[in-house]
Design an enzyme around this catalytic site. Structure first.
Site, PDB file in Angstrom:
ATOM      1  N   LYS A   1     -12.625   7.099 -30.258  1.00  0.00           N
ATOM      2  CA  LYS A   1     -11.385   6.585 -30.842  1.00  0.00           C
ATOM      3  C   LYS A   1     -10.960   7.421 -32.043  1.00  0.00           C
ATOM      4  CE  LYS A   1      -7.811   4.018 -31.613  1.00  0.00           C
ATOM      5  NZ  LYS A   1      -7.834   2.587 -31.892  1.00  0.00           N
TER       6      LYS A   1
ATOM      7  N   LYS B   1      -6.474   4.624 -42.553  1.00  0.00           N
ATOM      8  CA  LYS B   1      -7.876   4.179 -42.487  1.00  0.00           C
ATOM      9  C   LYS B   1      -8.637   4.908 -41.388  1.00  0.00           C
ATOM     10  CE  LYS B   1      -8.856   0.906 -39.948  1.00  0.00           C
ATOM     11  NZ  LYS B   1      -9.354   0.689 -38.539  1.00  0.00           N
TER      12      LYS B   1
END
Length: 303
Positions: free
Chosen positions: A177, A245
């Site tokens: 990811k 983030k």
């Protein structure tokens, strides 16, 4: 046999995923810190819970879709200091915990070990496809964990995703990811630069995006973000603050592995700048406004 699925986190991604699980015939119990998403789930045929513990006690599968590593740790391991209010203290032995959030790979591995100690099978299964993919049930899901657990989870994952791939042991899903977020951020930055470049030359940008999408420059990012960039529509599908983030996770993991990512580091700084400017709540395609500003073609961030 109907599977009872507890969904913890019913936001932009978790809410549509829960709705698709209901459509697929699963019994869904949802928990969210704010009540409105729970009411929407109930309207769609799901059941609300007043706490994480209440939701997971009846579940065969628990899906978490939360913003960051500390959020997932708090929900899985408990927030009251004893762990008594967390998933692992309340789930039945053999329960599958599928964490669909995007968190640090080392945290995913730590949660897998903590779950194993309590008899809970844990998978890290972050998703790609954004809000449209969540709504349409076409998410791409990269799964880390034990192969047998991945197969056990597949009927649930197939209700929310189209591409489901076991990519390796615990933590591997989060590593893949991170790579996904690198590619997406780079694409967004280049599409933003292309739009500003085309507009500076007075080109018919809608026509330009159409023809670019049909050639080697075509991408899902261009298809989904090109025209919204032209319209300056930055309604959040995936917020700047979340992509910031994720890029922090990427750069930390790259440093740990001794891998140099010069383009990734640059786009991470651009995304961080956009967040620092106060635009963390906008869609990540708002990177366009920063490129405009750097080019002297805008008075500043969108109002």
């Amino acid at each position: 046999m109907t599977t009872t699925v507890a969904v913890i986190g019913l936001g932009i991604m978790g809410g549509p995923m829960a709705a698709n699980l209901i459509k697929a015939g699963h019994r869904v119990v949802g928990y969210n810190r704010s009540p409105e998403p729970v009411r929407r789930l109930q309207d769609a045929g799901g059941h609300g819970a007043g706490s994480v513990a209440e939701a997971v006690r009846v579940a065969d599968v628990v899906i978490t879709m939360l913003p960051d590593s500390p959020d997932v740790e708090a929900v899985a391991l408990g927030q009251d200091g004893t762990g008594a209010d967390g998933i692992y203290a309340n789930a039945r032995p053999g329960t599958l915990h599928i964490d669909a959030s995007t968190i640090r790979p080392d945290v995913a591995r730590r949660l897998a070990e903590a779950g194993r100690e309590r008899g809970v099978r844990v998978l890290d299964a972050p998703v790609s496809g954004g809000e449209p993919g969540a709504v349409e049930g076409t998410l791409s899901i990269m799964v880390g964990g034990d192969a047998a657990d991945v197969e056990a989870a597949r009927p649930v994952l197939e209700a929310v995703g189209r591409t489901i791939v076991h990519v390796g042991p615990h933590g591997s899903g989060q590593t893949v990811k991170a790579a996904n977020q690198l590619i997406v951020a780079g694409n967004i930055a280049l599409v933003a630069e292309a739009v500003v470049f085309l507009e500076a030359h007075g080109v018919n940008t809608a026509a330009a995006v159409e023809v670019l999408a049909g050639g080697l420059a075509g991408s899902t990012v261009l298809d989904r973000k090109g025209h919204t960039m032209l319209a300056r529509d930055f309604t959040p599908g995936f917020r700047v603050e979340l992509h910031d983030k994720d890029l922090g996770i990427l750069t930390a993991a790259a440093r740990e592995a001794g891998v140099v990512i010069p383009l990734g580091a640059l786009v991470a700084q651009l995304m961080a700048s956009l967040k620092a400017r106060g635009d963390g709540g906008l869609d990540h395609s708002a990177l366009l406004t920063l490129v405009e500003q750097l080019s002297g073609r805008s008075a500043g961030p969108p109002s």
